[in-house]
Design a protein around this motif. Structure first.
Motif, PDB file in Angstrom:
ATOM      1  N   CYS A  29       0.858  -1.194   0.000  1.00 47.87           N
ATOM      2  CA  CYS A  29       0.000   0.000   0.000  1.00 47.87           C
ATOM      3  C   CYS A  29       0.889   1.238   0.000  1.00 47.87           C
ATOM      4  O   CYS A  29       1.990   1.224   0.576  1.00 47.87           O
ATOM      5  CB  CYS A  29      -0.909  -0.003   1.228  1.00 47.87           C
ATOM      6  N   ARG A  30       0.416   2.307  -0.652  1.00 43.63           N
ATOM      7  CA  ARG A  30       1.173   3.555  -0.753  1.00 43.63           C
ATOM      8  C   ARG A  30       0.316   4.744  -0.330  1.00 43.63           C
ATOM      9  O   ARG A  30      -0.899   4.757  -0.546  1.00 43.63           O
ATOM     10  CB  ARG A  30       1.675   3.773  -2.187  1.00 43.63           C
ATOM     11  N   TRP A  31       0.999   5.732   0.272  1.00 42.02           N
ATOM     12  CA  TRP A  31       0.368   6.991   0.653  1.00 42.02           C
ATOM     13  C   TRP A  31       1.215   8.138   0.117  1.00 42.02           C
ATOM     14  O   TRP A  31       2.446   8.053   0.094  1.00 42.02           O
ATOM     15  CB  TRP A  31       0.264   7.119   2.169  1.00 42.02           C
ATOM     16  N   ASN A  32       0.550   9.220  -0.294  1.00 46.00           N
ATOM     17  CA  ASN A  32       1.228  10.394  -0.842  1.00 46.00           C
ATOM     18  C   ASN A  32       0.568  11.647  -0.289  1.00 46.00           C
ATOM     19  O   ASN A  32      -0.640  11.840  -0.464  1.00 46.00           O
ATOM     20  CB  ASN A  32       1.157  10.379  -2.374  1.00 46.00           C
ATOM     21  N   ALA A  33       1.358  12.466   0.403  1.00 41.61           N
ATOM     22  CA  ALA A  33       0.805  13.691   0.999  1.00 41.61           C
ATOM     23  C   ALA A  33       1.619  14.893   0.551  1.00 41.61           C
ATOM     24  O   ALA A  33       2.854  14.852   0.556  1.00 41.61           O
ATOM     25  CB  ALA A  33       0.806  13.584   2.521  1.00 41.61           C
ATOM     26  N   GLN A  34       0.917  15.953   0.179  1.00 43.64           N
ATOM     27  CA  GLN A  34       1.543  17.216  -0.176  1.00 43.64           C
ATOM     28  C   GLN A  34       1.329  18.188   0.973  1.00 43.64           C
ATOM     29  O   GLN A  34       0.238  18.704   1.176  1.00 43.64           O
ATOM     30  CB  GLN A  34       0.945  17.766  -1.474  1.00 43.64           C
ATOM     31  N   ALA A  35       2.359  18.431   1.747  1.00 41.15           N
ATOM     32  CA  ALA A  35       2.293  19.331   2.894  1.00 41.15           C
ATOM     33  C   ALA A  35       3.019  20.629   2.563  1.00 41.15           C
ATOM     34  O   ALA A  35       3.817  20.681   1.616  1.00 41.15           O
ATOM     35  CB  ALA A  35       2.919  18.660   4.118  1.00 41.15           C
TER      36      ALA A  35
END
Length: 288
Positions: A107-113
């Motif tokens: 599983c992958r997660w991608n966050a733009q902070a």
């Protein structure tokens, strides 16, 4: 009458001789090369060891649901501009394609902070030995782990090596600079040197924890910490990968932080700490 009596005495004798001959033949077939008899229970291959038992795990959990939302929020802080639905999608993650959900899932997660881009991936791999007479599932998983440990250029557990100051946990970043210590300011001549921009501690000069073998995480584990090559205008990203084995399952966590500003370098201690906390939580989940 006399002929019949003779026949009666001869026939039992022939039967006894036949039985004895058969017994001798059977014993001859159950002898080793030295003529020593062995028990008839030892059939072909019966003297070899029994096949190893299969590994502890026969299936894999869903990686997108393995990490709790609270921990994901700490590693992947969402932007305030995201809607509630977008936040739910962010922390739900994206499952990786898999041809066999009982052997390999991810599983992958991608966050733009505001501070940069944050990437997280979790992978579960169940190792199976197709020849358990030669190696058990656990032994096969250990072999795969050692191969990856070698690819990461880390020493095998139990083999000590002299760590460099930049890779030793808790090592000082500038051990050979006594002029920057608190005792230096009273000397007027050293004041300009202590006031130089390189003297104060900053994220870029913080101690690097480095890659190493980890203790107390699953059956065996290691951590691989890498900084990307700094470009003229691109920010320098840090990627921390933790691989640990629990019985016949290998777990890989990869956490990447890429700051938005080229001058900032992600903290080694903070990035490793967040990754290790997630790894510990996953290891405890497998032990339940």
């Amino acid at each position: 009458m006399e002929r019949k009596a003779v026949r009666r005495r001869v026939l039992p004798g022939i039967a006894m001789i036949t039985a004895l001959a058969a017994g001798v033949t059977g014993l001859a077939g159950c002898t080793d090369g030295n003529g020593i008899g062995i028990t008839s229970d030892q059939k072909g291959g019966g003297s070899t060891a029994a096949p190893a038992q299969p590994g502890k795990y026969r299936s894999l959990p869903q990686p997108c649901k393995a990490a709790d939302t609270k921990r994901l929020k700490a590693m992947l802080p969402a932007s305030d501009s995201l809607t509630t639905q977008q936040r739910e999608q962010l922390y739900a993650g994206t499952a990786e394609p898999s041809f066999d959900g009982d052997r390999h899932v991810g599983c992958r997660w991608n966050a733009q902070a505001p501070e940069g881009t944050l990437l997280l991936s979790v992978t579960f791999e169940r190792v199976v030995s197709y020849d358990r007479a030669a190696a058990s599932d656990d032994d096969k998983a250990h072999t795969v782990f050692v191969r990856r440990l070698t690819d990461a250029h880390l020493p095998f557990p139990g083999i000590t090596s002299s760590p460099s100051p930049s890779t030793a946990p808790g090592a000082s970043a500038t051990p050979a600079q006594p002029s920057g210590s608190p005792s230096a300011p009273p000397a007027p001549a050293s004041a300009p040197a202590s006031a130089s921009p390189s003297a104060p501690a900053s994220p870029s000069t913080a101690p690097e924890l480095g890659s190493r073998v980890l203790e107390g995480l699953g059956s065996e584990a290691y951590l691989d910490d890498k900084l990307s090559a700094a470009g003229a205008s691109a920010a320098q990203s840090r990627t921390v990968r933790i691989v640990f084995r629990t019985s016949n399952v290998l777990v890989t966590i990869e956490y990447s932080v890429q700051p938005s500003g080229p001058a900032a370098i992600p903290s080694s201690a903070e990035t490793q700490d967040k990754t290790r906390q997630l790894a510990q939580a996953l290891a405890e989940r497998f032990s339940e």
